[in-house]
Design a protein around this motif. Structure first.
Motif, mmCIF file in Angstrom:
data_model
loop_
_atom_site.group_PDB
_atom_site.id
_atom_site.type_symbol
_atom_site.label_atom_id
_atom_site.label_comp_id
_atom_site.label_asym_id
_atom_site.label_seq_id
_atom_site.Cartn_x
_atom_site.Cartn_y
_atom_site.Cartn_z
ATOM 1 N N UNK A 112 -0.014 2.809 6.326
ATOM 2 C CA UNK A 112 1.169 3.159 5.526
ATOM 3 C C UNK A 112 1.287 4.693 5.501
ATOM 4 N N UNK A 113 2.502 5.182 5.567
ATOM 5 C CA UNK A 113 2.684 6.631 5.542
ATOM 6 C C UNK A 113 2.336 7.212 4.180
ATOM 7 N N UNK A 114 1.935 8.490 4.160
ATOM 8 C CA UNK A 114 1.592 9.146 2.894
ATOM 9 C C UNK A 114 1.858 10.636 3.036
ATOM 10 N N UNK A 115 2.180 11.321 1.923
ATOM 11 C CA UNK A 115 2.473 12.752 2.010
ATOM 12 C C UNK A 115 1.268 13.569 2.475
ATOM 13 N N UNK A 116 1.551 14.686 3.087
ATOM 14 C CA UNK A 116 0.565 15.727 3.462
ATOM 15 C C UNK A 116 -0.368 15.328 4.607
ATOM 16 N N UNK A 117 -0.066 14.196 5.241
ATOM 17 C CA UNK A 117 -0.952 13.746 6.325
ATOM 18 C C UNK A 117 -0.132 13.399 7.581
ATOM 19 N N UNK A 118 0.995 14.079 7.788
ATOM 20 C CA UNK A 118 1.885 13.663 8.897
ATOM 21 C C UNK A 118 1.150 13.617 10.248
ATOM 22 N N UNK A 119 0.495 14.701 10.709
ATOM 23 C CA UNK A 119 -0.155 14.609 12.022
ATOM 24 C C UNK A 119 -1.301 13.589 12.024
ATOM 25 N N UNK B 45 8.238 -2.062 -0.243
ATOM 26 C CA UNK B 45 7.792 -0.728 0.186
ATOM 27 C C UNK B 45 8.150 0.383 -0.796
ATOM 28 N N UNK B 46 9.332 0.267 -1.416
ATOM 29 C CA UNK B 46 9.708 1.329 -2.367
ATOM 30 C C UNK B 46 8.776 1.347 -3.567
ATOM 31 N N UNK B 47 8.362 0.144 -3.986
ATOM 32 C CA UNK B 47 7.434 0.072 -5.130
ATOM 33 C C UNK B 47 6.074 0.673 -4.742
ATOM 34 N N UNK B 48 5.619 0.371 -3.516
ATOM 35 C CA UNK B 48 4.343 0.951 -3.058
ATOM 36 C C UNK B 48 4.451 2.480 -3.020
ATOM 37 N N UNK B 49 5.574 2.993 -2.497
ATOM 38 C CA UNK B 49 5.763 4.448 -2.441
ATOM 39 C C UNK B 49 5.743 5.051 -3.851
ATOM 40 N N UNK B 50 6.368 4.343 -4.777
ATOM 41 C CA UNK B 50 6.421 4.820 -6.172
ATOM 42 C C UNK B 50 5.002 4.937 -6.752
#
Ligand code: NDP
Ligand SMILES: C[C@H](CCC(=O)NCC(=O)O)[C@H]1CC[C@H]2[C@@H]3C(=O)C[C@@H]4C[C@H](O)CC[C@]4(C)[C@H]3CC[C@]12C
Length: 294
Positions: free
Chosen positions: A175-182, A274-279
């Protein structure tokens, strides 16, 4: 009648879930005695801890990373802990010739291979994506292409032994997460490569297992120093994480989730909410604690 149908469907669902998800947990560490194992990225962190567990289990171990003096210390400790034999080879995994060389070294030392544990990662930043696509490419070389290269080189030996490939990935490889793009890009790529390869192995009756490890935040020095303060959740212990990875590989599990409650459970939301997971995930971050971008 409708109620009965619903009940039957629910029972069948539960039985299927039990069948597919209850891996055989009866792990006997003595099955690793005398086994020939490569561990990459073993000069520190989870890789170092895996080397110690394997040493206690009596395996033959070949470890690798770039820092020779650290590797030497880990090898010395492995010998003390009871490894059947322990060796190291220093080098960088941005060089595919070196990646192959590690496998050939194992062939020369051990005359075969039972388990290939792919664990190393190249350095990256923990911050907003800086737009540098060259860094993403460089990280793909170290975190993905060297894994593929070593697997290809090791396959003849692993086919002979009916062995295991163990791939250390991350929650952010699912799952995508902030600050870890590469970094997250590289971990997603591992899932594509190894999950597809696993299915081809099934089609071709290739008796080599592939275990993808989906790991949450672990208390290694590098991870704790990198995310200090930004991530609110506690880090799980590296010793236990290392043990669960080896256990999953030895049991030929298709995936390992560690810690279960921080990976498998939130991932149940990924495709359905997915929106709930992102939240929930975003609530975990304190962006005021981000270190300034260099
Ligand atoms: N810690 C965590 O929170 C989590 C970790 N993981 C995964 O677990 C694995 C281990 O992580 P962790 O123990 O925290 O990391 P560490 O930083 O402690 O270990 C990384 C290892 O990789 C080696 N390494 C770094 N660059 C290179 C290179 N260019 N070529 C070869 N080896 C290299 C390092 O040694 P050297 O510098 O000497 O080369 C070191 O041995 C990784 O795959 C990571 O993605 C997954 C989820 C969470
Ligand atoms: C904290 C992340 C996951 C948080 C989360 O939202 N969980 C779901 C929930 O609580 O519902 C961490 C998961 C994996 C971590 C990262 C990782 O894979 C290792 C990297 C290694 C590197 O040396 C620096 C740190 C990491 C980027 C690390 C950071 C924390 C995670 C993203």
């Amino acid at each position: 009648m409708a109620l009965l149908t619903k009940l039957i469907v629910a029972v069948i669902g539960l039985l299927l879930a039990f069948y597919f998800y209850s891996g055989n947990d009866a792990f006997d560490p003595s099955t690793l005695k005398g086994k020939k194992v490569i561990v990459t990225g073993a000069s520190s962190g989870i890789g170092e801890q895996m080397a110690y567990h394997l040493a206690k289990m009596g395996s033959h171990i070949l470890i690798t990373a770039r820092t020779e003096d650290r590797l030497k210390k880990v090898v010395d400790k492995c010998v003390e802990l009871g490894a059947a034999s322990a060796h190291y080879i220093p080098g960088s995994m941005d060089n595919m010739t070196f990646a192959k060389q590690v496998v050939h070294e194992a062939e020369g030392l051990f005359g075969g291979l039972d388990m290939l544990i792919l664990n190393h990662i190249g350095f990256t930043y923990f911050n907003y994506f800086d737009g540098n696509v060259d860094h993403v490419r460089d990280l793909l070389e170290i975190n993905v292409l060297s894994y593929a290269t070593m697997t290809v080189a090791a396959l003849p030996m692993l086919k002979k032994s009916g062995g295991n490939v163990v791939v250390v990935s991350s929650f952010v490889g699912k799952v995508g997460a902030p600050f870890t793009v590469p970094y997250s890009t590289t971990k997603f790529a591992l899932d594509g490569f190894f999950s597809s390869l696993r299915m081809e192995f099934k089609q071709q009756n290739t008796n080599v297992s592939i275990t993808l490890c989906v790991i949450s935040y672990i208390d290694t020095d590098s991870a704790v120093n990198t995310v200090a303060g930004v991530i609110q959740q506690p880090a799980a212990p590296k010793e236990e994480c290392a043990f669960e990875i080896i256990k999953g590989g030895a049991l030929r599990q298709r995936e390992v989730y560690y810690q279960y409650q921080a990976t498998k459970i939130p991932l149940l939301l990924r495709d359905w909410a997915p929106e709930f997971l992102e939240y929930i995930m975003l609530k975990n971050y304190d962006v005021t604690k981000l270190k300034p971008q260099q």
